[in-house]
Design an enzyme around this catalytic site. Structure first.
Site, PDB file in Angstrom:
ATOM      1  N   HIS A  42       0.813  -1.223   0.000  1.00 37.55           N
ATOM      2  CA  HIS A  42       0.000   0.000   0.000  1.00 37.55           C
ATOM      3  C   HIS A  42       0.847   1.274   0.000  1.00 37.55           C
ATOM      4  O   HIS A  42       0.329   2.356  -0.272  1.00 37.55           O
ATOM      5  CB  HIS A  42      -1.006  -0.010   1.162  1.00 37.55           C
ATOM      6  CG  HIS A  42      -0.477   0.441   2.480  1.00 37.55           C
ATOM      7  ND1 HIS A  42      -0.118  -0.423   3.486  1.00 37.55           N
ATOM      8  CD2 HIS A  42      -0.241   1.683   2.958  1.00 37.55           C
ATOM      9  CE1 HIS A  42       0.304   0.280   4.528  1.00 37.55           C
ATOM     10  NE2 HIS A  42       0.250   1.556   4.237  1.00 37.55           N
ATOM     11  N   ASP A 109      -0.855  -7.386   1.676  1.00 42.56           N
ATOM     12  CA  ASP A 109      -0.179  -6.079   1.656  1.00 42.56           C
ATOM     13  C   ASP A 109       1.333  -6.286   1.777  1.00 42.56           C
ATOM     14  O   ASP A 109       1.928  -6.083   2.840  1.00 42.56           O
ATOM     15  CB  ASP A 109      -0.724  -5.222   2.809  1.00 42.56           C
ATOM     16  CG  ASP A 109      -0.263  -3.783   2.723  1.00 42.56           C
ATOM     17  OD1 ASP A 109       0.322  -3.397   1.692  1.00 42.56           O
ATOM     18  OD2 ASP A 109      -0.496  -3.038   3.701  1.00 42.56           O
ATOM     19  N   GLY A 208       3.397   6.251   8.948  1.00 37.21           N
ATOM     20  CA  GLY A 208       4.817   6.429   8.648  1.00 37.21           C
ATOM     21  C   GLY A 208       5.629   5.188   8.952  1.00 37.21           C
ATOM     22  O   GLY A 208       6.731   5.024   8.440  1.00 37.21           O
ATOM     23  N   SER A 210       4.421   2.178   8.307  1.00 37.51           N
ATOM     24  CA  SER A 210       3.972   1.185   7.327  1.00 37.51           C
ATOM     25  C   SER A 210       5.137   0.603   6.549  1.00 37.51           C
ATOM     26  O   SER A 210       6.060   1.325   6.154  1.00 37.51           O
ATOM     27  CB  SER A 210       3.030   1.840   6.316  1.00 37.51           C
ATOM     28  OG  SER A 210       1.767   1.993   6.880  1.00 37.51           O
TER      29      SER A 210
HETATM   30  C1  4AZ Z   1      -0.908   4.170   8.794  1.00 35.08           C
HETATM   31  O1  4AZ Z   1      -1.762   5.028   8.643  1.00 35.08           O
HETATM   32  C2  4AZ Z   1      -1.019   3.237   9.954  1.00 35.08           C
HETATM   33  N1  4AZ Z   1      -1.609   1.206  14.464  1.00 35.08           N
HETATM   34  C3  4AZ Z   1      -0.030   2.302  10.179  1.00 35.08           C
HETATM   35  C4  4AZ Z   1      -0.133   1.445  11.255  1.00 35.08           C
HETATM   36  C5  4AZ Z   1      -1.209   1.515  12.098  1.00 35.08           C
HETATM   37  C6  4AZ Z   1      -2.198   2.448  11.882  1.00 35.08           C
HETATM   38  C7  4AZ Z   1      -2.100   3.324  10.802  1.00 35.08           C
HETATM   39  C8  4AZ Z   1      -1.300   0.569  13.246  1.00 35.08           C
HETATM   40  O2  4AZ Z   1       0.024   4.056   8.011  1.00 35.08           O
END
Ligand code: 4AZ
Length: 265
Positions: A42, A109, A208, A210
């Site tokens: 993603h 993902d 951030g 991710s």
């Molecule tokens: C994001 O928005 C995101 N708490 C990544 C991880 C989590 C929530 C949001 C997990 O990239």
């Protein structure tokens, strides 16, 4: 990372920072072999495809494949520090996004980046840069097993900026049945996802982070069990962090990289 603590890159030396063309943090990643970073699919959707968007393109084609938009750093303590002696800088030679990735529910993902530096070389092992092991196919750790998540992302859900400095947080694995409870995520959790949370909901991955690693120590070695994928906010009660279940993808990783299926080294 919400909660947790700042950590030297030497403690999480597989952490990669993926920056966009403007030099802003796009996502985290994990070095699984000298030429390969594992991250989330993603991370590469939507941002750069405006000129391509039309009904004739499927989801995979909507994902940006123009690898020149990205820079990958290894050995970085902070994403806003430049030209440090420990860092290694790479371009993306090849981007492989899982064909089954579903941007609606974040199933599958997972993505691979093949990296090379300006001399065409891959990562060199140092104190600040090393690979993380991939666990064997379908390995499952016990419920509540303590693991750690790392990244340069937000320190709280509503922060305006990213941490920039690498953080690490302790989170425990949740059983699939727990995470699929109605007051947690219900049916949104597929078999390709893994949930982890801190028992008092104080530590979590956040925006951030991710693409970055969820690692668990087994027999004195660190193994990559999850890729930061999604969650309902960050460190919210009953809303664990959701991770791509890496142990479902050993064959996909092997097929696409040519790496052996078990890498404990
Ligand atoms: C994001 O928005 C995101 N708490 C990544 C991880 C989590 C929530 C949001 C997990 O990239």
């Amino acid at each position: 990372i919400v909660g947790g603590s700042f950590t030297p890159i030497e403690s999480q030396p597989w952490v990669a920072a993926i920056l966009n063309r403007r030099g802003d943090l796009l996502c985290g990643g994990s070095l699984i072999a000298p030429c390969w970073v594992l991250t989330a699919a993603h991370c590469f959707e939507g941002n750069f495809t405006s000129s391509l968007k039309c009904d004739s393109l499927n989801k995979a084609e909507m994902l940006d494949q123009n690898t020149s938009h990205f820079t990958v750093y290894l050995g970085k303590k902070a994403t806003n520090e430049t030209n440090t002696s420990k860092e290694q800088k790479f371009m993306v030679e090849k981007m492989i996004i899982n064909r089954r990735y579903n941007s609606t529910n974040y199933n599958h993902d997972i993505a691979l980046l093949k990296i090379k530096n300006k001399d065409g070389e891959c990562a060199v092992k140092t104190a600040a840069t090393r690979t993380v092991c991939l666990p064997p196919f379908r390995t499952q750790l016990p419920d509540s097993y303590q693991c750690s998540v790392a990244g340069y992302g937000r320190e709280n859900e509503h922060a305006w900026t990213y941490s920039n400095v690498l953080k690490e947080g302790r989170v425990n694995l949740l059983s699939q049945s727990e995470c699929r409870k109605k007051n947690f995520y219900g049916d949104s959790i597929t078999g390709n996802m893994l949930c982890a949370a801190n028992p008092n909901w104080s530590t979590d991955s956040c925006k951030g982070d991710s693409g970055g690693p969820l690692v668990c120590e087994v027999g004195g070695r660190m193994f990559l069990f999850g890729v930061v994928s999604w969650g309902d906010g960050c460190a919210q009660k009953n809303k664990p962090g959701v991770y791509t279940r890496v142990t479902n993808y050993n064959k996909w990783i092997a097929k696409n990289t040519g790496l052996p299926q078990y890498t404990a080294g």
